[in-house]
Design an enzyme around this catalytic site. Sequence first.
Site: not given
Length: 713
Positions: A484, A564, A648
Amino acid sequence: MNKNIHILVLATLVTACQDQKAINPAPSITLLPYPETKKGDVVDNHFGLQVPDPYRWLENDTAADTKAWVEAENEVTNNYFGQIPFRDAIYKRLEKLWNYEKFSAPFKEGDYTYFYKNDGLQNQSVLYRQKGEEGEAEVFLDPNKFSTDGTTSLAGIAFSKDGSLVAYQLSEGGSDWTKVVTVRAEDKTVIGDTLVDVKFSGLAWRGNEGLYYSSYDKPKEGSALSGITDQHKLYFHQLNTPQSTDTLVFGGPKTPRRYIGGYLTEDERFLIISAANTTSGGELYIQDLTKPGSAIVTVVGDFEKNHAIIDNDGDKLFIYTNLNAPNGKIVTVDASNPSPENWVDLIAETENVLNPGTGGGKLFAHYLKDATSLVQQYDRAGKLERTIELPDVGSASGFGAKTADKELYYSFTSYVYPPTIFKYDITSGKSELYKASGVDFDPTKYESKQVFYTSKDGTKVPLIITHKKGVELNGNNPTLLYGYGGFNVSLTPSFSTSNIILLEQGGIYAVANLRGGGEYGDKWHLAGTKLQKQNVFDDFIAAAEYLISEKYTSSEKLGIAGGSNGGLLVGAAMTQRPELFKVAFPAVGVMDMLRYHKFTAGAGWAYDYGTADDNEEMFKYLYTYSPYQALKEGTAYPATLVTTADHDDRVVPAHSFKFAARLQEYHTGSNPVLIRIETKAGHGAGKPTAMIISEQTDKWAFLFQNTGTSYIE
């Protein structure tokens, strides 16, 4: 060996071999032609550099031609998956693995104990309640009845202090926009009208008269899922009055802030207001609700650091802060004069990152020690009472309760420890098993270990590697590397039912704790932001190189995944080092770094990213690594499955649409580069179980097919 035993063992081995069947990857798959994506002539001028954006039209997610493009892309993708021979077997295995009862930790409200339960394959977990631990459980709220297809989910719930009133949020199709319904807990009758157009909001009751919530003005018709949401507002809603008459408490034109939250101290004396313009750093305010008409008082009036009021004893406030303490600490101050110069340290900063909680009149200091949990219990005077004995090395959550509670419930998990709920006696410090996981997984067959590898600039970075015991390190194991690396988010060990598919096939799952995350505090976070964002990508690439050099896997067997900000990570890694990876899974990623801040609340991410409008240096830095712009014509990229969803409204699907269109245009070689676009889904929260299983099935099928890995039934 006894002859009879020898025959029995031989028969057992033969039977086992007969029970197990290897399904090989398809020798070749006929890939339908990629849709011919039209190109526009849009060109942006950034500090004198002309930057073409031929797929700008895909940003209009409601346009007919965009919808047609989505349908055409999904047709290509679905046709591809239909040819993978073990896809159905993986689906059936995942469905079987998922089909067990799942429970949340219980919590007490009024006369009832509440808990969430999923029978196994229910699309949404159901909220139950019972009187006491031995009472008969009854359904209190069943989100599966919100919609026929399970795509409307429960997005948040709040009880009044006495437990008699409840407010809950509904998300439709995964959108961040929610509705709020208020009911009486005893008979579940609805009170007043449903609140609409609520976003990025907690819910906080003030007595039984009403509640605080946050929202933005709804974007104009046709852009509700992509329009900029810039000015957050904190409102108070009086029960049984129209939403149009709600009181604006903070925010709006006079005090414009991008993110505003409101919550109350447990005694309901103080309203706490947090306000920020980016995802890190913010202001802090209080209002004494016992004094009618009292002013909102500034505690912290700048956006430099993070702060939260975690409790109070009358006028005495307990505050978490990382001001002059990058790893966090707890201070106290009198509410009459609460500014930082009056703060007194209660629990000092340590070498580990702090995330505090309160309950039973105690303070719980939950620390991250090399990305794993260490929990200590303190009294209100800041005296250490004990270090809580956890069941293993992993992640604990739930060390919070009401002041009067004598016990609390916490969950514990790791990559090989299924989520397990424990009851903790606050006085004695003893934990006892409350609910074990029912998942079909034997932890004794697997191992998970942490190593430290060296990144490009010499920084040591932790990596947790999980696999079946006895796996041969021959460079031939299918491996998925996950990361991430942003927004101060810490990746701590957690069990995944989906990952069983990889592990039981002899594969390896690796998670890197990259810079940009919060595993080592504010300094670690800042080392992966703005003009240092490349550190994150370097850390991830170095993790892949470590796995290869240590013979866990090879480039031909290695997949990378992230969602993301992690989708940006995968996009940057695969464009910078396309030869290093065989498979890439960029999910709901931020792929156009020059325009991310022009959609929904994207401008709030500037603390981590900077924007192309800041200055020429920042623009050039973003332009260099932005995945959409970094794609190069005539390059062989990894087999790529881009995933996104039509609802989204956090990272709008245009990022993935544009990236996939250009990837298909520029890519050479035989690797498939596909986009999978889910309908009636959002950024990830609230997805129904059936949708999750289908998505995970395609992920593993794609990985195994493209790494040449057989699937053993």
